[in-house]
Design an enzyme around this catalytic site. Structure first.
Site, PDB file in Angstrom:
ATOM      1  N   LEU A  90      75.301 -17.005 106.509  1.00 45.98           N
ATOM      2  CA  LEU A  90      74.926 -17.777 105.529  1.00 45.98           C
ATOM      3  C   LEU A  90      76.093 -18.900 104.801  1.00 45.98           C
ATOM      4  O   LEU A  90      75.784 -19.788 104.196  1.00 45.98           O
ATOM      5  CB  LEU A  90      74.236 -17.291 104.365  1.00 45.98           C
ATOM      6  CG  LEU A  90      72.991 -16.454 104.756  1.00 45.98           C
ATOM      7  CD1 LEU A  90      72.546 -15.663 103.450  1.00 45.98           C
ATOM      8  CD2 LEU A  90      71.952 -17.440 105.142  1.00 45.98           C
ATOM      9  N   SER A  91      77.262 -18.407 105.295  1.00 52.67           N
ATOM     10  CA  SER A  91      78.696 -18.931 104.417  1.00 52.67           C
ATOM     11  C   SER A  91      78.989 -20.527 104.877  1.00 52.67           C
ATOM     12  O   SER A  91      79.290 -20.559 106.136  1.00 52.67           O
ATOM     13  CB  SER A  91      79.701 -17.979 104.626  1.00 52.67           C
ATOM     14  OG  SER A  91      80.879 -18.734 104.188  1.00 52.67           O
TER      15      SER A  91
END
Length: 199
Positions: A11-12
């Protein structure tokens, strides 16, 4: 041979902006990489962090300026507000774990394809077809999206516990030989210098 444990979440945005610089650094220094996707939302409260949805507006305003600057610096496309974020990071993480175990493809390329899908291509990385396409692009059997679920789930949970034990608190996070820590894609230059013996 130096060993780099790479803790990250799919998700980063900062893991995305790292591109494949980690792989280039590792190749230059003959270092191995073990990819360790983890549940960042469970990591934050256990290590003094705050979920993005709960952060103070001043921190989020800074993030909204910093991410486009870093993307421009890296020459990478970035959608600051992706259509499918946040989403369930577990399926893509399981696929990465299964692919690393299976071998035969490029794990770094797989990780980047998944991150790029969210941050540049408006795709949902919880979607089975998106994961299968990323596996194929990186030279892996797309069926790993299904067959690796059990081992992936177990290792994903173990990665979180290991991260907490080692003092990991964000993504991307790089640990060399179990001791030397580097947090953030903006510390990759320092990682390179460390492996060169200059830091």
């Amino acid at each position: 041979m130096p060993q780099i444990d790479y803790f990250f979440t799919t998700l980063s945005p900062y893991a995305y902006l790292a591109g494949q610089r980690l792989e280039e650094i590792a190749t230059r220094h003959g270092a191995g990489i073990t990819y360790k996707p983890m549940d960042i939302m469970s990591l934050f409260p256990r290590t003094g962090g705050t979920k993005p949805s709960e952060r103070h507006p001043s921190r989020m305003d800074y993030r909204a300026q910093e991410l486009p600057r870093q993307a421009k610096k890296a020459g990478m496309a970035l959608n600051l507000r992706p259509a499918f974020w946040p989403t369930n990071a577990a399926p893509s993480s399981y696929a990465i774990i299964a692919a690393q175990k299976a071998g035969g493809g490029d794990v770094g390329a797989l990780v980047h394809a998944i991150l790029r899908a969210t941050w540049a291509e408006e795709k949902d990385i919880a979607d089975d077809e998106v994961i299968r396409a990323a596996l194929s692009e990186a030279g892996f059997d797309p069926n790993l999206a299904n067959s690796g679920l059990l081992v992936g789930a177990e290792q994903y949970a173990a990665n979180l516990e290991e991260a907490v034990g080692l003092g990991v608190f964000g993504s991307p996070f790089y640990i060399v030989d179990g001791t030397e820590k580097f947090w953030g894609q903006d510390r990759l230059e320092d990682l390179d210098l460390f492996l060169s013996g200059k830091l």
